[in-house]
Motif scaffolding. Structure first.
Motif, mmCIF file in Angstrom:
data_model
loop_
_atom_site.group_PDB
_atom_site.id
_atom_site.type_symbol
_atom_site.label_atom_id
_atom_site.label_comp_id
_atom_site.label_asym_id
_atom_site.label_seq_id
_atom_site.Cartn_x
_atom_site.Cartn_y
_atom_site.Cartn_z
ATOM 1 N N LEU A 5 52.057 44.182 41.067
ATOM 2 C CA LEU A 5 52.688 44.720 42.062
ATOM 3 C C LEU A 5 53.567 46.167 41.805
ATOM 4 O O LEU A 5 53.664 47.388 42.171
ATOM 5 N N LEU A 6 54.015 46.052 40.336
ATOM 6 C CA LEU A 6 54.765 47.293 40.094
ATOM 7 C C LEU A 6 53.786 48.526 39.496
ATOM 8 O O LEU A 6 53.925 49.546 39.661
ATOM 9 N N LEU A 7 52.596 47.965 38.916
ATOM 10 C CA LEU A 7 51.600 48.947 38.638
ATOM 11 C C LEU A 7 50.788 49.654 39.893
ATOM 12 O O LEU A 7 50.712 50.814 39.931
ATOM 13 N N LEU A 8 50.949 48.917 41.017
ATOM 14 C CA LEU A 8 50.108 49.387 42.171
ATOM 15 C C LEU A 8 51.205 50.362 42.907
ATOM 16 O O LEU A 8 50.844 51.412 43.401
ATOM 17 N N ALA A 9 52.505 49.966 42.677
ATOM 18 C CA ALA A 9 53.599 50.730 43.536
ATOM 19 C C ALA A 9 53.789 52.002 42.688
ATOM 20 O O ALA A 9 54.092 53.208 43.282
ATOM 21 N N SER A 10 53.438 52.148 41.463
ATOM 22 C CA SER A 10 53.825 53.391 40.609
ATOM 23 C C SER A 10 52.146 54.154 40.325
ATOM 24 O O SER A 10 52.062 55.362 39.984
ATOM 25 N N SER A 11 51.215 53.740 41.236
ATOM 26 C CA SER A 11 49.837 54.376 40.788
ATOM 27 C C SER A 11 49.700 55.326 41.794
ATOM 28 O O SER A 11 50.323 55.502 42.932
ATOM 29 N N PRO A 12 49.173 56.612 41.417
ATOM 30 C CA PRO A 12 49.203 57.607 42.277
ATOM 31 C C PRO A 12 47.783 57.448 43.046
ATOM 32 O O PRO A 12 47.548 58.470 44.171
ATOM 33 N N VAL A 13 47.010 56.495 43.117
ATOM 34 C CA VAL A 13 45.944 56.242 44.008
ATOM 35 C C VAL A 13 46.328 55.760 45.079
ATOM 36 O O VAL A 13 47.514 54.934 45.483
ATOM 37 N N SER A 14 45.889 56.516 46.362
ATOM 38 C CA SER A 14 46.505 56.069 47.790
ATOM 39 C C SER A 14 45.564 54.908 48.367
ATOM 40 O O SER A 14 44.506 55.088 48.146
ATOM 41 N N LEU A 15 46.398 54.010 49.032
ATOM 42 C CA LEU A 15 45.491 53.066 49.487
ATOM 43 C C LEU A 15 45.522 53.175 50.971
ATOM 44 O O LEU A 15 44.763 52.314 51.646
ATOM 45 N N ALA A 16 45.711 54.326 51.393
ATOM 46 C CA ALA A 16 45.851 54.623 52.931
ATOM 47 C C ALA A 16 44.370 55.231 53.342
ATOM 48 O O ALA A 16 43.546 55.503 52.347
ATOM 49 N N TRP A 17 43.992 54.793 54.464
ATOM 50 C CA TRP A 17 42.604 55.228 54.978
ATOM 51 C C TRP A 17 42.544 56.551 55.530
ATOM 52 O O TRP A 17 43.707 57.066 55.982
ATOM 53 N N PRO A 18 41.615 57.505 55.191
ATOM 54 C CA PRO A 18 41.484 58.818 55.784
ATOM 55 C C PRO A 18 41.948 58.702 57.343
ATOM 56 O O PRO A 18 41.430 57.903 58.179
ATOM 57 N N VAL A 19 42.290 59.716 57.689
ATOM 58 C CA VAL A 19 42.849 59.968 59.213
ATOM 59 C C VAL A 19 41.729 60.875 60.027
ATOM 60 O O VAL A 19 41.436 62.111 59.183
ATOM 61 N N MET A 20 41.303 60.665 60.937
ATOM 62 C CA MET A 20 40.368 61.756 61.681
ATOM 63 C C MET A 20 41.064 62.941 62.310
ATOM 64 O O MET A 20 42.323 62.591 62.862
ATOM 65 N N GLY A 21 40.748 64.334 62.382
ATOM 66 C CA GLY A 21 41.194 65.038 63.165
ATOM 67 C C GLY A 21 40.309 66.444 63.388
ATOM 68 O O GLY A 21 39.238 66.018 63.218
ATOM 69 N N ILE A 22 40.823 67.489 63.692
ATOM 70 C CA ILE A 22 39.988 68.734 64.022
ATOM 71 C C ILE A 22 40.414 69.804 63.145
ATOM 72 O O ILE A 22 41.724 69.991 62.893
ATOM 73 N N ALA A 23 39.467 70.717 62.526
ATOM 74 C CA ALA A 23 39.940 71.706 61.850
ATOM 75 C C ALA A 23 39.361 72.909 62.465
ATOM 76 O O ALA A 23 38.364 72.903 62.796
ATOM 77 N N GLY A 24 40.253 73.932 62.322
ATOM 78 C CA GLY A 24 39.668 75.349 62.750
ATOM 79 C C GLY A 24 39.896 76.188 61.411
ATOM 80 O O GLY A 24 40.290 75.841 60.134
ATOM 81 N N PHE A 25 40.061 77.402 61.551
ATOM 82 C CA PHE A 25 40.445 78.390 60.123
ATOM 83 C C PHE A 25 40.992 79.743 60.651
ATOM 84 O O PHE A 25 40.939 80.020 61.862
ATOM 85 N N THR A 26 41.692 80.181 59.679
ATOM 86 C CA THR A 26 42.148 81.626 59.802
ATOM 87 C C THR A 26 41.582 82.413 58.874
ATOM 88 O O THR A 26 41.192 82.105 57.864
ATOM 89 N N THR A 27 41.461 83.735 59.435
ATOM 90 C CA THR A 27 40.990 84.751 58.347
ATOM 91 C C THR A 27 41.900 85.582 57.779
ATOM 92 O O THR A 27 41.761 86.490 57.194
#
Length: 137
Positions: A14-36
């Motif tokens: 548990l301590l190893l997992l808590a200090s790990s930089p690896v994210s256990l979260a799932w990706p979230v969906m969204g929309i991307a646009g862009f700026t010039t």
């Protein structure tokens, strides 16, 4: 004795997992646009003029600026309307730094991410204008 060893092993894991930089979260969906814009003009990070892989984010994600400077991995997954052709150029993510909230150039309501033109072009065809994405930190 075996119970204590099992407890120590579980605690260590548990301590190893808590200090790990690896994210256990799932990706979230969204929309991307862009700026010039060459860089974020409403920057919340001092390095904005030298950052070419930046993003403004929706007000909901931005909050009160708590995520300034955060890095997000953004992946194109398809067209916003779901119809072919897909604007995606690759399934590889691009990593961007949050430099501000939604760009003033963006149509309201603001998409989840307003990527720099360079970042958007790496993952999607700019002619599409917008793309369906997943993102995570």
């Amino acid at each position: 004795m075996a119970r204590n060893q099992n407890s120590l092993l579980l605690l260590s894991l548990l301590l190893l997992l808590a200090s790990s930089p690896v994210s256990l979260a799932w990706p979230v969906m969204g929309i991307a646009g862009f700026t010039t814009s060459r860089y974020s003009e409403q920057s919340c990070t001092e390095k904005a003029p030298t950052i070419t892989m930046f993003a403004g984010v929706s007000d909901e994600l931005y909050g009160n600026g708590e995520i300034c400077g955060a890095k997000y991995s953004v992946t194109c997954i398809g067209a916003v309307d779901g119809r072919p052709p897909s604007p995606c150029r690759t399934s590889n993510p691009v990593v961007v730094t949050v430099t501000d909230s939604c760009s003033p150039e963006a149509a309201k309501p603001c998409p989840t991410f307003v990527l720099s033109a360079k970042a958007f072009a790496l993952i999607a065809n700019p002619r599409a204008g917008k793309a369906l994405i997943t993102y995570d930190r």
